[in-house]
Design a protein around this motif. Structure first.
Motif: not given
Ligand code: MN
Ligand code: MN
Length: 315
Positions: A133, A153, A157, A239
């Motif tokens: 990612h 996701d 992140d 993701d």
């Molecule tokens: Mn991710």
């Protein structure tokens, strides 16, 4: 022998031929790109602090995409067939992969940004196959127009690595969110027990909209994106680990309590209806860990190809 073209009489079994995404024409010269959609692989996993292997995903996802025939993708939930017109009209091409400079992520990521900027300059929509990612931030950096980011996701992140490390997969959305042309950030499916509350607080303080799993299930596909202006240009980052971990053996970062294919599909359809999608990626498949025939690569190919169908409204 005719290659690179569907519907011309060849049987085109999945295990034959050169694996471009959906058997689209291979057109590696971005400066001469003539297409609506340009597929770009980023075989990069140096940003994965746990297990490597996502570098093999672009090729693996392309191979599994060959299992969808020229008729397109049948959606039994909606009674629609996606992709048929898009493929027949040849508006999708496969650019191949970004040239990865091993152990030099700065240069690799600069090349990725440059390629995305060139794709946009030619008027096409990038469909990016990761890779881990880390790659979304350099992709988004390549847009010169205002965009909203929607990510699906299990993780935010949105962290900050020590010692000035930039190219890892756990902080790309903090970096992307700070770009001047990024209008908003919406994060859907967040649930990891390994997440940090301070990252949630930081993301919210910066204006991000976070739909954790309970919120997603409570508000539904339309509800979690209702704050995005209708028709707004959106970049969507998916993701693999947004899916429940039972569905993604070939992903290092699986988490329980995630959505099914039906739930993800419904949300991607809602995004495609509400927004003007200007690009998307699918990341974090790790073929080295996958099982059977490549279940996770198949799910990645199905997700990317289906969303492409929703976005282009092709039928
Ligand atoms: Mn991710
Ligand atoms: Mn994740």
């Amino acid at each position: 022998m005719t290659t690179g073209r569907l519907g011309t009489g060849r049987v085109n079994r999945a295990y034959t031929g050169i694996p471009t995404f959906l058997r689209a024409a291979y057109a590696p010269d971005v400066d001469r790109l003539e297409a609506t959609v340009a597929v770009l692989g980023v075989p990069f996993d140096e940003g994965s602090p746990f297990m490597p292997g996502a570098r093999f995903a672009p090729r693996s996802i392309r191979e599994h995409s060959l299992r969808f025939g020229p008729a397109g993708i049948v959606d039994f939930a909606t009674g629609e067939t996606w992709l048929r017109r898009l493929l027949a009209e040849h508006r999708i091409v496969d650019l191949g992969d970004v040239d990865v400079r091993t152990a030099d992520p700065e240069t690799t990521m600069a090349a990725l940004t440059e390629t995305v900027r060139a794709i946009r300059g030619r008027g096409a929509m990038p469909l990016v196959l990761g890779g881990d990612h880390t790659i979304t931030y350099p992709v988004v950096r390549g847009y010169d127009e205002p965009i909203h980011i929607v990510m699906l996701d299990a993780h935010l992140d949105y962290g900050e690595e020590p010692h000035g490390m930039v190219w890892t997969n756990g902080q790309g959305f903090r970096l992307a969110h700070a770009l001047p042309h990024v209008q908003s950030l919406t994060m859907i499916g967040i649930r990891s027990a390994r997440g940090k509350l301070e990252d949630i607080e930081r993301a919210r303080a910066n204006g991000a909209t976070i739909a954790t799993m309970p919120v997603w299930r409570d508000r539904g596909p339309e509800g979690v994106i209702a704050h995005i202006p209708e028709g707004a240009p959106c970049y969507v980052s998916i993701d693999a680990d947004v899916y429940d971990m039972s569905l993604i053996p070939g992903c290092v970062s699986g988490e329980p309590g995630g959505p099914s294919w039906d739930e993800v599909r419904a949300t991607l359809m809602a995004i495609a209806r509400r927004c003007r999608v200007v690009g998307f990626d699918f990341v974090e498949v790790n073929p080295l860990l996958d099982v059977g025939t490549g279940a996770t690569s198949y799910l990645g190919a199905l997700t990317a190809a289906s969303f492409l169908g929703f976005v282009t409204g092709a039928d």
